[in-house]
Scaffold this active site. Structure first.
Site, mmCIF file in Angstrom:
data_model
loop_
_atom_site.group_PDB
_atom_site.id
_atom_site.type_symbol
_atom_site.label_atom_id
_atom_site.label_comp_id
_atom_site.label_asym_id
_atom_site.label_seq_id
_atom_site.Cartn_x
_atom_site.Cartn_y
_atom_site.Cartn_z
ATOM 1 N N SER A 123 38.394 22.923 73.669
ATOM 2 C CA SER A 123 37.716 23.457 74.853
ATOM 3 C C SER A 123 36.246 23.677 74.525
ATOM 4 C CB SER A 123 38.347 24.796 75.232
ATOM 5 O OG SER A 123 37.530 25.473 76.168
ATOM 6 N N SER A 124 35.402 23.613 75.550
ATOM 7 C CA SER A 124 33.968 23.844 75.301
ATOM 8 C C SER A 124 33.679 25.310 74.948
ATOM 9 C CB SER A 124 33.134 23.423 76.510
ATOM 10 O OG SER A 124 33.538 24.145 77.649
ATOM 11 N N CYS A 125 34.660 26.195 75.157
ATOM 12 C CA CYS A 125 34.406 27.607 74.830
ATOM 13 C C CYS A 125 34.498 27.883 73.328
ATOM 14 C CB CYS A 125 35.316 28.538 75.611
ATOM 15 S SG CYS A 125 37.006 28.465 75.082
ATOM 16 N N TYR A 169 41.048 32.971 73.009
ATOM 17 C CA TYR A 169 41.401 31.570 73.288
ATOM 18 C C TYR A 169 40.547 30.641 72.419
ATOM 19 C CZ TYR A 169 41.766 27.302 76.156
ATOM 20 O OH TYR A 169 41.966 26.017 76.608
ATOM 21 N N LYS A 225 41.654 27.825 69.651
ATOM 22 C CA LYS A 225 41.273 26.410 69.757
ATOM 23 C C LYS A 225 40.503 25.958 68.513
ATOM 24 C CE LYS A 225 43.081 24.988 73.626
ATOM 25 N NZ LYS A 225 44.102 23.928 73.582
ATOM 26 N N HIS A 274 40.621 28.989 87.230
ATOM 27 C CA HIS A 274 39.202 28.767 86.955
ATOM 28 C C HIS A 274 38.426 28.790 88.278
ATOM 29 C CE1 HIS A 274 40.981 27.028 83.237
ATOM 30 N NE2 HIS A 274 39.993 27.720 82.713
ATOM 31 N N ASP A 301 30.201 37.412 84.350
ATOM 32 C CA ASP A 301 29.585 36.082 84.450
ATOM 33 C C ASP A 301 30.105 35.161 83.356
ATOM 34 O OD1 ASP A 301 27.904 36.042 86.629
ATOM 35 O OD2 ASP A 301 26.149 36.772 85.535
HETATM 36 O O1 GFB Z 1 35.962 29.040 85.567
HETATM 37 P P1 GFB Z 1 35.803 30.399 84.976
HETATM 38 O O2 GFB Z 1 36.884 31.359 85.211
HETATM 39 O O3 GFB Z 1 35.635 30.292 83.432
HETATM 40 O O4 GFB Z 1 34.441 31.062 85.534
HETATM 41 P P2 GFB Z 1 34.515 30.199 82.298
HETATM 42 C C1 GFB Z 1 33.213 30.372 85.562
HETATM 43 C C2 GFB Z 1 32.174 31.205 86.293
HETATM 44 O O5 GFB Z 1 32.526 31.252 87.673
HETATM 45 C C3 GFB Z 1 32.051 32.660 85.825
HETATM 46 C C4 GFB Z 1 32.428 32.589 88.159
HETATM 47 O O6 GFB Z 1 30.686 33.031 85.816
HETATM 48 C C5 GFB Z 1 32.800 33.422 86.925
HETATM 49 O O7 GFB Z 1 32.372 34.765 87.080
HETATM 50 N N1 GFB Z 1 33.305 32.766 89.324
HETATM 51 C C6 GFB Z 1 32.873 33.013 90.585
HETATM 52 C C7 GFB Z 1 34.651 32.738 89.361
HETATM 53 N N2 GFB Z 1 33.889 33.197 91.417
HETATM 54 C C8 GFB Z 1 35.023 33.014 90.687
HETATM 55 C C9 GFB Z 1 36.412 33.052 91.030
HETATM 56 O O8 GFB Z 1 36.815 33.307 92.152
HETATM 57 N N3 GFB Z 1 37.289 32.794 90.007
HETATM 58 C C10 GFB Z 1 36.864 32.503 88.729
HETATM 59 N N4 GFB Z 1 37.787 32.244 87.788
HETATM 60 N N5 GFB Z 1 35.553 32.494 88.387
HETATM 61 C C11 GFB Z 1 36.649 29.776 80.957
HETATM 62 C C12 GFB Z 1 37.333 30.410 79.804
HETATM 63 O O9 GFB Z 1 35.422 30.366 81.041
HETATM 64 O O10 GFB Z 1 36.435 28.409 80.807
HETATM 65 C C13 GFB Z 1 38.448 29.625 79.279
HETATM 66 O O11 GFB Z 1 37.704 31.716 80.157
HETATM 67 C C14 GFB Z 1 38.170 28.131 79.231
HETATM 68 O O12 GFB Z 1 38.699 30.084 78.006
HETATM 69 C C15 GFB Z 1 37.529 27.634 80.489
HETATM 70 O O13 GFB Z 1 37.343 27.814 78.153
HETATM 71 C C16 GFB Z 1 37.135 26.178 80.423
HETATM 72 O O14 GFB Z 1 33.837 28.868 82.338
HETATM 73 O O15 GFB Z 1 33.589 31.361 82.316
#
Ligand code: GFB
Length: 313
Positions: free
Chosen positions: A108-110, A137, A141, A180, A270
């Protein structure tokens, strides 16, 4: 890979595993081995060893993982680190013992540091602190990558590790607490449009930047790399472009046809400020992504309407 080689896709019911199965079939690979988690619990070492000893696959795509969005990662750190470590250790070790010819591990990119230079190159791994919302996580990874590298060094096991950027597409998780951002926004905008709501709430400030890759492109890259790539070095898989979450929300709103307001809930995290992969190493293998973001969101929305009918839970 030969067309009749036995190929095990671990996690075939997931977003990426499902796409890898579709891609393999479209390329004419018919001898696919799949087990649901009810049939084979990859966290159980004995079950995994028995499965590999009995089936002896030629190739393995390790796309099984416990995954989720920012909130799920932050809420269930123990589940994320334990389940992922167990699955990686069990599958990689059993694959080596069973004489698997090659294994492709999905990271994963994280795994990259929170403040890594952008775009992030493969050599930025382990050069700084991780993003706290998903470090559990990420550590799992990173351990998977190190398993692949260690087994290659010590046993000559042919394992490669690929690092996808944020993925989306048909078969995604649309559950608002675990998903996500992209599927979450598709669902939120769709439901707001249906209900005539005046506003949609987007988490965070809208300023973080993310790169989004359609899962069919990801699957195609995995199969391509399985065929052409060898070596200990990890390989990033992305599109090489990112957008802000606010831009993403605008795009999803347009695709869904939602005309109300977008408001930001800054009490939600964020996460990392920017996550854009450098895809130079991937490009050198002759592969690039083909599905644009607007096109990908449009087809994913069509899939959502057809399969979940707006009733995802
Ligand atoms: O996709 P996401 O949950 O994961 O969130 P990450 C990306 C951004 O979208 C964050 C915003 O800044 C969130 O605050 N966001 C806005 C939202 N509205 C929403 C919403 O309704 N739902 C969600 N989920 N986000 C993940 C990692 O990080 O990326 C995992 O937690 C994994 O480990 C994955 O690596 C690819 O990109 O921040």
């Amino acid at each position: 890979m030969e067309k009749n080689d036995k190929i095990y896709v671990a996690g075939h019911r997931g977003l990426v595993g499902g796409a890898i199965v579709r891609n393999l079939r479209s390329r004419g690979f018919g001898n696919l081995l799949m087990r649901s988690s009810a049939e084979l619990d990859l966290r159980c070492q004995r079950a995994v060893e028995d499965f590999f000893a009995a089936e002896r696959p030629d190739y393995v795509f390790l796309a099984a993982a416990k995954v989720g969005g920012i909130l799920a990662n932050d809420t269930y750190p123990a589940d994320f680190i334990r389940d992922n470590l167990q699955m990686e250790v069990n599958v990689i070790d059993a694959a080596h013992r069973a004489g698997v010819r090659k294994l492709c591990f999905l990271g994963s990119s994280c795994i990259y540091p929170k403040f890594a230079p952008q775009p992030m190159k493969e050599e930025h791994l382990l050069t700084g602190e991780l993003e706290p919302t998903n470090e559990w996580y990420a550590v799992a990874k990173i351990a998977g990558i190190k398993m692949c590298q260690a087994y290659r060094r010590q046993y000559g096991f042919n394992a490669i590790a690929v690092m996808p950027t944020n993925l989306y597409g048909p078969g995604d998780n649309f559950d608002l607490s675990g998903s996500h951002v992209l599927p979450a926004l598709l669902r939120k905008f769709h439901e707001a449009k249906q209900a005539g709501e005046p506003e949609v709430v987007v988490w965070g400030t809208g300023t973080p930047r993310r790169e989004f890759l359609h899962v069919d492109d990801m699957a195609d890259a995995c199969v391509h790399l399985m065929e052409v790539y060898e070596g200990e070095n990890i390989v990033n898989v992305g599109v090489g472009e990112d957008v802000t979450i606010a831009e993403l929300a605008g795009l999803v709103g347009q695709v869904v046809g939602y005309t109300g307001r977008i408001v930001y809930d800054a009490s939600k995290p964020d996460g990392t400020p920017r996550k854009l992969l450098d895809v130079t190493r991937l490009a050198a293998t002759g592969w690039r992504a083909h599905i644009g973001l607007a096109e990908g969101i449009t087809s994913t929305y069509a899939w959502y309407l057809e399969h979940l009918g707006g009733r995802a839970s």
